[in-house]
Motif scaffolding. Structure first.
Motif, PDB file in Angstrom:
ATOM      1  N   ALA A  79      -0.137  13.298  59.589  1.00 18.70           N
ATOM      2  CA  ALA A  79       0.422  13.289  58.236  1.00 18.70           C
ATOM      3  C   ALA A  79       1.903  13.658  58.254  1.00 18.70           C
ATOM      4  O   ALA A  79       2.738  13.034  57.563  1.00 18.70           O
ATOM      5  CB  ALA A  79      -0.354  14.262  57.352  1.00 18.70           C
ATOM      6  N   LYS A  80       2.249  14.645  59.046  1.00 25.66           N
ATOM      7  CA  LYS A  80       3.644  15.078  59.138  1.00 25.66           C
ATOM      8  C   LYS A  80       4.511  13.966  59.708  1.00 25.66           C
ATOM      9  O   LYS A  80       5.620  13.692  59.218  1.00 25.66           O
ATOM     10  CB  LYS A  80       3.738  16.324  60.002  1.00 25.66           C
ATOM     11  N   ASP A  81       4.026  13.290  60.753  1.00 25.31           N
ATOM     12  CA  ASP A  81       4.798  12.212  61.377  1.00 25.31           C
ATOM     13  C   ASP A  81       5.012  11.035  60.432  1.00 25.31           C
ATOM     14  O   ASP A  81       6.015  10.315  60.544  1.00 25.31           O
ATOM     15  CB  ASP A  81       4.067  11.720  62.641  1.00 25.31           C
ATOM     16  N   SER A  82       4.076  10.816  59.510  1.00 23.93           N
ATOM     17  CA  SER A  82       4.195   9.683  58.588  1.00 23.93           C
ATOM     18  C   SER A  82       4.778  10.091  57.236  1.00 23.93           C
ATOM     19  O   SER A  82       4.770   9.300  56.291  1.00 23.93           O
ATOM     20  CB  SER A  82       2.821   9.030  58.386  1.00 23.93           C
ATOM     21  N   GLY A  83       5.270  11.340  57.124  1.00 28.09           N
ATOM     22  CA  GLY A  83       5.907  11.794  55.898  1.00 28.09           C
ATOM     23  C   GLY A  83       4.941  12.071  54.759  1.00 28.09           C
ATOM     24  O   GLY A  83       5.332  12.038  53.592  1.00 28.09           O
ATOM     25  N   LYS A  84       3.698  12.342  55.064  1.00 26.67           N
ATOM     26  CA  LYS A  84       2.703  12.628  54.035  1.00 26.67           C
ATOM     27  C   LYS A  84       2.442  14.134  53.975  1.00 26.67           C
ATOM     28  O   LYS A  84       2.669  14.862  54.944  1.00 26.67           O
ATOM     29  CB  LYS A  84       1.391  11.886  54.341  1.00 26.67           C
ATOM     30  N   ARG A  85       1.958  14.571  52.823  1.00 24.52           N
ATOM     31  CA  ARG A  85       1.596  15.969  52.667  1.00 24.52           C
ATOM     32  C   ARG A  85       0.085  16.124  52.821  1.00 24.52           C
ATOM     33  O   ARG A  85      -0.684  15.240  52.425  1.00 24.52           O
ATOM     34  CB  ARG A  85       2.025  16.496  51.290  1.00 24.52           C
ATOM     35  N   LEU A  86      -0.342  17.242  53.397  1.00 24.81           N
ATOM     36  CA  LEU A  86      -1.761  17.504  53.608  1.00 24.81           C
ATOM     37  C   LEU A  86      -2.152  18.758  52.835  1.00 24.81           C
ATOM     38  O   LEU A  86      -1.551  19.823  53.005  1.00 24.81           O
ATOM     39  CB  LEU A  86      -2.069  17.711  55.103  1.00 24.81           C
ATOM     40  N   TYR A  87      -3.142  18.599  51.943  1.00 28.11           N
ATOM     41  CA  TYR A  87      -3.662  19.724  51.172  1.00 28.11           C
ATOM     42  C   TYR A  87      -5.103  19.985  51.606  1.00 28.11           C
ATOM     43  O   TYR A  87      -5.885  19.043  51.828  1.00 28.11           O
ATOM     44  CB  TYR A  87      -3.645  19.429  49.677  1.00 28.11           C
ATOM     45  N   ARG A 112      -1.612  29.879  61.755  1.00 22.50           N
ATOM     46  CA  ARG A 112      -1.311  29.377  60.413  1.00 22.50           C
ATOM     47  C   ARG A 112      -2.236  28.210  60.087  1.00 22.50           C
ATOM     48  O   ARG A 112      -2.763  27.545  60.980  1.00 22.50           O
ATOM     49  CB  ARG A 112       0.146  28.921  60.313  1.00 22.50           C
ATOM     50  N   ILE A 113      -2.408  27.971  58.799  1.00 24.53           N
ATOM     51  CA  ILE A 113      -3.215  26.838  58.352  1.00 24.53           C
ATOM     52  C   ILE A 113      -2.401  25.558  58.516  1.00 24.53           C
ATOM     53  O   ILE A 113      -1.241  25.489  58.072  1.00 24.53           O
ATOM     54  CB  ILE A 113      -3.631  27.001  56.880  1.00 24.53           C
ATOM     55  N   PRO A 114      -2.936  24.518  59.128  1.00 25.36           N
ATOM     56  CA  PRO A 114      -2.185  23.284  59.385  1.00 25.36           C
ATOM     57  C   PRO A 114      -2.086  22.388  58.150  1.00 25.36           C
ATOM     58  O   PRO A 114      -2.604  21.267  58.129  1.00 25.36           O
ATOM     59  CB  PRO A 114      -3.001  22.623  60.493  1.00 25.36           C
ATOM     60  N   ALA A 115      -1.443  22.879  57.079  1.00 23.60           N
ATOM     61  CA  ALA A 115      -1.319  22.084  55.850  1.00 23.60           C
ATOM     62  C   ALA A 115      -0.151  22.590  55.018  1.00 23.60           C
ATOM     63  O   ALA A 115       0.343  23.710  55.231  1.00 23.60           O
ATOM     64  CB  ALA A 115      -2.619  22.166  55.042  1.00 23.60           C
ATOM     65  N   GLN A 116       0.316  21.756  54.075  1.00 24.67           N
ATOM     66  CA  GLN A 116       1.408  22.155  53.188  1.00 24.67           C
ATOM     67  C   GLN A 116       0.902  22.894  51.951  1.00 24.67           C
ATOM     68  O   GLN A 116       1.696  23.419  51.176  1.00 24.67           O
ATOM     69  CB  GLN A 116       2.213  20.917  52.737  1.00 24.67           C
ATOM     70  N   GLY A 117      -0.409  22.905  51.746  1.00 24.38           N
ATOM     71  CA  GLY A 117      -0.956  23.619  50.606  1.00 24.38           C
ATOM     72  C   GLY A 117      -2.432  23.866  50.780  1.00 24.38           C
ATOM     73  O   GLY A 117      -3.156  23.019  51.313  1.00 24.38           O
TER      74      GLY A 117
END
Length: 546
Positions: A482-490, A508-513
């Protein structure tokens, strides 16, 4: 200790019959171990008595078995026949089995699937029949199933007619013995006595022959020396093999009597029996399937039958051998063929074509390996294959239900959010425990189901009680993609255990939210998408993804 006296007559006749059947086996296995025939007798007496007294399977008959003797024979060769060290290994194996029972290891054997048990039971039945073909034809049976099968053509070319007729007559008598008479004298015991009397007075057929007698000597533990590691290693193998062998036989007994054994109590009983056997110069033993089946078919139901079986062997050891040595081998063969036919799982074989093909294939595989390899390997392979098949099936269901469409949501508000942003929010809902079986395809499935227009990925863990390391690493891979493709992961709906596993990978939790509920995650996703839509110059880029 309480004894069930409601079936004393059946227990006595079952124990006597099992004792007579066990006699030639104990002698032969004692010789095969390298320690001599009386070591087999002493092992059968000690293990049989104490495993019955302290064990957890009522009708179980214990004594020397093939897998145990293979280990002992190898140890005998490695130790150049040092009996004191070999008996030390037997005693240590018994102590280890008691430890297994105390630690509760016995419960795990109940996880064996039915097709594996069916294949094992049927395989044992086939082995029993194969091993009796040569004695029925008037010839000694070579050791091992393959050896017995290979010798059948030679035996057929030189049939002993009187021996064959006696064996078939015994088999017919066991089948035709009236049920009402069987309440007083079980068919196998009646056939045993009748066949022995007929042969003694009228026929010249092979009999059991001379049986040695005598009292055992006391053997104490011996520690130290260069070969002690061999002793400890053999003790561990004996303990594991004996435990598996015994508990598998307990499962067979359960299936025949419609009862339930106490696994850990059985291990404690087996351990006490093996320790006692080592002290009196006997070889190690375990629950013996064939002898247990003979006991049950002859009326044995409680621990009294196993103790009677040992007392019969003790009587032989103390000098009553001349009475048993006249029993014709053909009579025992006829009885055992009936036992083999009875233990084959005909009920399952008749309806196997109606069930899953994989179950039938597994049953046939275990059957074949039981007959041509050994029962421990057969059951081990069967359990592993059954477990892998189950994991694959669960994983397939988890993957199939991974994508959650708007109509599957309970909240009308959540449905509306997902409908408005259907191409830009990709929602994946996990159901049940997320395990390594699904982890292998998890990342690939998310990539495949996420469209190029998806800007936010939401993983909903609301229905996931726990996940293992493989699944956690798969979530890490999804986050990296998701990070490589510019997407956010919740991530939404994580309980404390799931949160702990995901955070434990790298702190850490592997997500933006992370959100407590799916609704919160959907609302946050729509909000961030709207912010991007209102960005300067109409540029529709999301805020930096971590």
């Amino acid at each position: 200790m309480k004894f069930d006296l409601s079936n004393v007559r059946g227990d006595i006749t079952g124990g006597i019959t099992a004792g007579v059947v066990a006699l030639p086996l104990a002698l032969a296995l004692g010789v095969a171990s390298g320690l001599g025939p009386m070591a087999g007798i002493y092992g059968a007496i000690a293990v049989g008595f104490f495993a019955a007294l302290f064990g957890g399977t009522g009708p179980q008959i214990s004594g020397p078995t093939g897998p145990m003797v293979v280990v002992l024979a190898g140890l005998f060769a490695s130790l150049s026949g040092d009996a004191s060290l070999i008996f030390t290994a037997v005693i240590l194996a018994g102590v280890l089995q008691v430890v297994f029972g105390v630690l509760g290891v016995g419960h795990y054997i109940r996880l064996v699937p039915y097709p594996v048990i069916s294949g094992f039971m049927t395989g044992i039945g086939v082995i029993i029949i194969i091993l009796q073909l040569n004695p029925l034809l008037g010839h000694a049976s070579p050791s091992g199933t393959l050896g017995a099968l290979g010798n059948v053509p030679e035996a057929l070319s030189d049939i002993h007619p009187a021996n064959l007729l006696l064996g078939l007559a015994t088999l017919a008598m066991v089948y035709l013995w009236p049920a009402k008479w069987g309440r007083y004298v079980p068919a196998p015991l009646a056939a045993l006595v009748a066949g022995t009397l007929v042969a003694f007075f009228t026929l010249n057929v092979p009999i059991l022959g001379s049986i040695p007698t005598g009292l055992p000597e006391l053997h104490m533990l011996v520690f130290g020396g260069e070969q002690m590691m061999l002793v400890v290693e053999a003790a561990i193998i004996l303990a594991v093999l004996g435990s598996l062998d015994s508990l598998l036989t307990s499962l067979v007994a359960d299936n025949m009597t419609r009862t339930r054994h106490h696994s850990n109590k059985e291990l404690i009983g087996q351990g006490i029996g093996n320790a006692a056997a080592g002290f009196i110069g006997g070889i190690a033993g375990a629950g013996a399937t064939m002898r247990t089946v003979v006991n049950i078919r002859s009326g044995g139901q409680t621990r009294i039958s196993g103790m009677v079986h040992s007392l019969v062997l003790l009587a032989v050891a103390l000098g009553l051998g001349p009475l048993a040595e006249n029993i014709p081998q053909a009579v025992l063969a006829g009885i055992l063929v009936k036992v083999g036919l009875d233990i084959i799982d005909w009920k399952y074989l008749k309806r196997a074509h109606q069930g899953p093909r994989w179950d039938l294939l597994l049953m046939v595989l275990v059957l074949g390996m039981t007959v041509f390899v050994d029962l421990i390997t057969a059951v081990g392979v069967g359990v592993v294959l059954a477990a892998l098949a189950y994991v694959k099936q669960v994983a397939r269901l988890q993957i199939e239900h991974l994508r959650n469409l708007p109509e599957h949501l309970d909240s009308e508000e959540d449905k509306a959010i997902l409908q408005r942003n259907r191409e830009r929010i990709a929602l994946f809902e996990f159901s049940g425990p997320l395990s390594f079986g699904a982890a292998a395809d998890l990342g690939h499935h998310v990539r495949e189901q996420s469209s190029d227009q998806s800007r936010v990925l939401i993983l909903d863990f609301s229905s996931v009680p726990f996940l293992d390391l493989s699944a956690a690493l798969a979530v890490e891979t999804i986050a990296s993609d998701a990070k490589d493709s510019g997407k956010r992961l919740y991530l939404a709906g994580m309980n404390g255990e799931v949160h702990k596993v995901l955070k434990g990978l790298n702190g850490r939790i592997p997500a933006q939210g992370t959100f407590d509920t799916l609704s919160e995650a959907l609302q946050a996703a729509e909000k961030v998408l709207q912010s991007a839509d209102l960005g300067e110059g109409g540029h529709k880029a999301l805020p930096a993804a971590g």
